[in-house]
Design a protein around this motif. Structure first.
Motif, PDB file in Angstrom:
ATOM      1  N   GLU A  29      88.217 -95.591 -93.478  1.00 32.69           N
ATOM      2  CA  GLU A  29      88.570 -96.076 -92.147  1.00 32.69           C
ATOM      3  C   GLU A  29      89.739 -97.042 -92.236  1.00 32.69           C
ATOM      4  OE1 GLU A  29      86.355 -98.498 -88.637  1.00 32.69           O
ATOM      5  OE2 GLU A  29      85.202 -96.957 -89.675  1.00 32.69           O
ATOM      6  N   ILE A  30      90.808 -96.722 -91.503  1.00 29.02           N
ATOM      7  CA  ILE A  30      91.988 -97.578 -91.441  1.00 29.02           C
ATOM      8  C   ILE A  30      92.215 -97.937 -89.978  1.00 29.02           C
ATOM      9  CG2 ILE A  30      94.484 -97.732 -91.841  1.00 29.02           C
ATOM     10  CD1 ILE A  30      94.104 -95.598 -94.065  1.00 29.02           C
ATOM     11  N   ASN A  31      92.290 -99.227 -89.709  1.00 25.39           N
ATOM     12  CA  ASN A  31      92.597 -99.683 -88.357  1.00 25.39           C
ATOM     13  C   ASN A  31      94.103 -99.529 -88.161  1.00 25.39           C
ATOM     14  OD1 ASN A  31      92.669-100.950 -85.854  1.00 25.39           O
ATOM     15  ND2 ASN A  31      92.807-102.986 -86.780  1.00 25.39           N
ATOM     16  N   LYS A  32      94.508 -98.455 -87.471  1.00 25.21           N
ATOM     17  CA  LYS A  32      95.927 -98.180 -87.273  1.00 25.21           C
ATOM     18  C   LYS A  32      96.409 -98.820 -85.979  1.00 25.21           C
ATOM     19  CE  LYS A  32      95.706 -93.719 -89.528  1.00 25.21           C
ATOM     20  NZ  LYS A  32      95.870 -92.289 -89.319  1.00 25.21           N
ATOM     21  N   ILE A  33      97.479 -99.588 -86.100  1.00 20.93           N
ATOM     22  CA  ILE A  33      98.114-100.196 -84.938  1.00 20.93           C
ATOM     23  C   ILE A  33      99.442 -99.476 -84.751  1.00 20.93           C
ATOM     24  CG2 ILE A  33      99.066-102.303 -83.947  1.00 20.93           C
ATOM     25  CD1 ILE A  33      97.087-103.861 -85.771  1.00 20.93           C
ATOM     26  N   ARG A  34      99.522 -98.655 -83.711  1.00 20.74           N
ATOM     27  CA  ARG A  34     100.705 -97.827 -83.464  1.00 20.74           C
ATOM     28  C   ARG A  34     101.752 -98.643 -82.714  1.00 20.74           C
ATOM     29  NH1 ARG A  34     100.086 -92.118 -83.007  1.00 20.74           N
ATOM     30  NH2 ARG A  34     102.261 -92.267 -82.325  1.00 20.74           N
ATOM     31  N   ILE A  35     102.781 -99.082 -83.424  1.00 22.91           N
ATOM     32  CA  ILE A  35     103.810 -99.902 -82.786  1.00 22.91           C
ATOM     33  C   ILE A  35     104.733 -99.074 -81.890  1.00 22.91           C
ATOM     34  CG2 ILE A  35     103.741-101.569 -84.666  1.00 22.91           C
ATOM     35  CD1 ILE A  35     106.600-100.506 -85.434  1.00 22.91           C
ATOM     36  N   ASP A  36     104.670 -97.747 -82.006  1.00 24.73           N
ATOM     37  CA  ASP A  36     105.524 -96.896 -81.183  1.00 24.73           C
ATOM     38  C   ASP A  36     104.908 -96.570 -79.823  1.00 24.73           C
ATOM     39  OD1 ASP A  36     103.578 -95.377 -82.489  1.00 24.73           O
ATOM     40  OD2 ASP A  36     104.854 -93.619 -82.708  1.00 24.73           O
ATOM     41  N   VAL A  37     103.631 -96.793 -79.666  1.00 19.18           N
ATOM     42  CA  VAL A  37     102.983 -96.474 -78.388  1.00 19.18           C
ATOM     43  C   VAL A  37     102.223 -97.646 -77.768  1.00 19.18           C
ATOM     44  CG1 VAL A  37     102.807 -93.988 -78.806  1.00 19.18           C
ATOM     45  CG2 VAL A  37     100.948 -95.480 -79.536  1.00 19.18           C
ATOM     46  N   GLU A  38     101.977 -98.699 -78.530  1.00 20.86           N
ATOM     47  CA  GLU A  38     101.237 -99.842 -78.008  1.00 20.86           C
ATOM     48  C   GLU A  38     102.214-100.984 -77.712  1.00 20.86           C
ATOM     49  OE1 GLU A  38      97.583-100.870 -80.156  1.00 20.86           O
ATOM     50  OE2 GLU A  38      97.693 -98.921 -81.140  1.00 20.86           O
ATOM     51  N   ALA A  39     102.366-101.300 -76.441  1.00 20.40           N
ATOM     52  CA  ALA A  39     103.322-102.323 -76.010  1.00 20.40           C
ATOM     53  C   ALA A  39     103.065-103.664 -76.700  1.00 20.40           C
ATOM     54  CB  ALA A  39     103.249-102.495 -74.498  1.00 20.40           C
ATOM     55  N   GLY A  40     104.142-104.276 -77.185  1.00 21.48           N
ATOM     56  CA  GLY A  40     104.056-105.605 -77.785  1.00 21.48           C
ATOM     57  C   GLY A  40     103.636-105.626 -79.240  1.00 21.48           C
ATOM     58  N   ARG A  41     103.190-104.490 -79.758  1.00 19.70           N
ATOM     59  CA  ARG A  41     102.685-104.478 -81.132  1.00 19.70           C
ATOM     60  C   ARG A  41     103.793-104.612 -82.177  1.00 19.70           C
ATOM     61  NH1 ARG A  41      97.435-105.288 -82.296  1.00 19.70           N
ATOM     62  NH2 ARG A  41      96.075-104.037 -81.031  1.00 19.70           N
ATOM     63  N   LYS A  42     104.996-104.081 -81.892  1.00 22.08           N
ATOM     64  CA  LYS A  42     106.099-104.219 -82.850  1.00 22.08           C
ATOM     65  C   LYS A  42     106.464-105.698 -83.009  1.00 22.08           C
ATOM     66  CE  LYS A  42     110.655-102.643 -84.158  1.00 22.08           C
ATOM     67  NZ  LYS A  42     111.778-101.754 -83.892  1.00 22.08           N
ATOM     68  N   GLU A  43     106.552-106.405 -81.893  1.00 24.91           N
ATOM     69  CA  GLU A  43     106.856-107.839 -81.941  1.00 24.91           C
ATOM     70  C   GLU A  43     105.761-108.593 -82.689  1.00 24.91           C
ATOM     71  OE1 GLU A  43     106.987-105.879 -79.208  1.00 24.91           O
ATOM     72  OE2 GLU A  43     109.166-105.868 -78.906  1.00 24.91           O
ATOM     73  N   GLU A  44     104.511-108.228 -82.425  1.00 30.30           N
ATOM     74  CA  GLU A  44     103.377-108.850 -83.125  1.00 30.30           C
ATOM     75  C   GLU A  44     103.503-108.632 -84.635  1.00 30.30           C
ATOM     76  OE1 GLU A  44      99.085-107.122 -83.922  1.00 30.30           O
ATOM     77  OE2 GLU A  44      99.248-107.793 -81.841  1.00 30.30           O
ATOM     78  N   MET A  45     103.823-107.396 -85.034  1.00 33.85           N
ATOM     79  CA  MET A  45     103.971-107.073 -86.455  1.00 33.85           C
ATOM     80  C   MET A  45     105.089-107.896 -87.087  1.00 33.85           C
ATOM     81  SD  MET A  45     105.190-103.523 -88.281  1.00 33.85           S
ATOM     82  CE  MET A  45     106.923-103.864 -87.916  1.00 33.85           C
ATOM     83  N   MET A  46     106.228-107.967 -86.420  1.00 33.31           N
ATOM     84  CA  MET A  46     107.374-108.696 -86.981  1.00 33.31           C
ATOM     85  C   MET A  46     107.072-110.185 -87.108  1.00 33.31           C
ATOM     86  SD  MET A  46     110.728-106.669 -85.476  1.00 33.31           S
ATOM     87  CE  MET A  46     110.651-107.477 -83.922  1.00 33.31           C
TER      88      MET A  46
END
Length: 85
Positions: A29-46
């Motif tokens: 099980e991997i908790n995948k956070i899709r930065i291409d479809v989930e708003a704000g997730r790319k900024e959160e990752m960076m």
């Protein structure tokens, strides 16, 4: 088994390779956070990682980094202890 989180996109070959390596090591099980479809997730990752590229992988609270970092941990024999602690 440790909790694995991966920031990823749907078309990233390194994300796919990271998932395959983790599966090979017994991670089901991997908790995948899709930065291409989930708003704000790319900024959160960076903000969280200081990096702009995917994948960005966490094992529990430890930031592994990308696929190259994950692969290097595996070659050094340090990946399995992180996954099973």
């Amino acid at each position: 088994m440790a909790n694995v989180t991966m920031y990823c996109t749907g078309v990233c070959p390194y994300c796919t390779m990271a998932e395959k390596l983790l599966n090979k090591k017994g991670v089901t099980e991997i908790n995948k956070i899709r930065i291409d479809v989930e708003a704000g997730r790319k900024e959160e990752m960076m903000e969280r990682t200081g990096r702009r590229t995917v994948p960005q992988i966490y094992i529990d609270d430890f930031h592994v980094g990308g696929f190259d970092d994950l692969s290097a941990l595996d070659m050094e024999g340090k990946l399995e202890p992180l996954l099973t602690k």
